[in-house]
Design a protein around this motif. Structure first.
Motif, short mmCIF file in Angstrom:
data_model
loop_
_atom_site.label_atom_id
_atom_site.label_comp_id
_atom_site.label_asym_id
_atom_site.label_seq_id
_atom_site.Cartn_x
_atom_site.Cartn_y
_atom_site.Cartn_z
N GLU A 78 0.83 -1.21 0.00
CA GLU A 78 0.00 0.00 0.00
C GLU A 78 0.86 1.25 0.00
N GLN A 79 1.94 1.23 0.77
CA GLN A 79 2.84 2.38 0.79
C GLN A 79 3.50 2.57 -0.57
N ARG A 80 3.90 1.46 -1.21
CA ARG A 80 4.52 1.57 -2.53
C ARG A 80 3.52 2.08 -3.56
N VAL A 81 2.28 1.60 -3.47
CA VAL A 81 1.24 2.06 -4.40
C VAL A 81 0.96 3.54 -4.17
N LYS A 82 0.89 3.93 -2.89
CA LYS A 82 0.62 5.33 -2.57
C LYS A 82 1.77 6.21 -3.07
N ALA A 83 3.00 5.73 -2.89
CA ALA A 83 4.17 6.50 -3.36
C ALA A 83 4.18 6.59 -4.88
N ALA A 84 3.83 5.49 -5.53
CA ALA A 84 3.80 5.52 -7.00
C ALA A 84 2.67 6.39 -7.50
N GLY A 85 1.55 6.39 -6.78
CA GLY A 85 0.40 7.21 -7.19
C GLY A 85 0.61 8.68 -6.95
#
Length: 170
Positions: A78-85
């Protein structure tokens, strides 16, 4: 003779009492043996349930460990997705028509008033991307021609503004 008769009656009653006592003793022994067998069976059932319970406790600990591992993996994802988003890396293509002499330009276009001036029913995520700015690939002889091409599609009178330009190397 009455003494003999009395002795025989006494002996007979003693024999009958002894037989009754033997039967009671035998019945008591059977009950005790039956109780011991039931106790042993109960002990075996308790041991079996205890083994099952211990195995279930181990399985539960393993499942909790796996769940914690999966939870940590989900949080990381989730953190990686949030950072990528958070960094919008999308590049929109204006059109694919170009000549051999045209160069690619990535122009950043923003429109904070997109909902008021263009389309109020647009998805909130898309509206936010217009506020932050969209990167659009435009083909032109130079940056000025690329800007003119972009202004033809996204005019300034509707609130669109070009905030940056860079050469496209792809």
């Amino acid at each position: 003779m009455p003494y003999v008769f009395a002795a025989l009656v006494g002996l007979a009653s003693l024999a009958v009492s002894l037989l009754l006592a033997m039967r009671r003793l035998k019945t008591s022994e059977e009950r005790i043996a039956n109780a011991v067998a039931r106790k042993q069976a109960q002990v075996e059932r308790i041991r079996k349930v205890a083994r099952t319970t211990l195995q279930q406790a181990r399985d539960l600990r393993d499942a909790r460990r796996r769940r914690n591992s999966v939870d940590m993996g989900c949080e990381e994802l989730e953190q990686r997705v949030k950072a990528a988003g958070s960094n919008d890396r999308r590049v929109y293509v204006l059109d694919d028509r170009r000549t051999r002499a045209d160069a690619g330009w990535i122009l950043r276009v923003v429109n904070g008033e997109y909902a008021a001036k263009v389309n109020a029913q647009l998805d909130p995520v898309a509206l936010e991307s217009w506020k932050r700015g969209r990167r659009i690939l435009v083909w032109g002889l130079d940056e000025k021609k690329a800007r003119e091409k972009l202004h033809a599609r996204y005019p300034e009178n509707k609130g669109f503004a070009i905030t940056g330009a860079e050469s496209y190397q792809g």
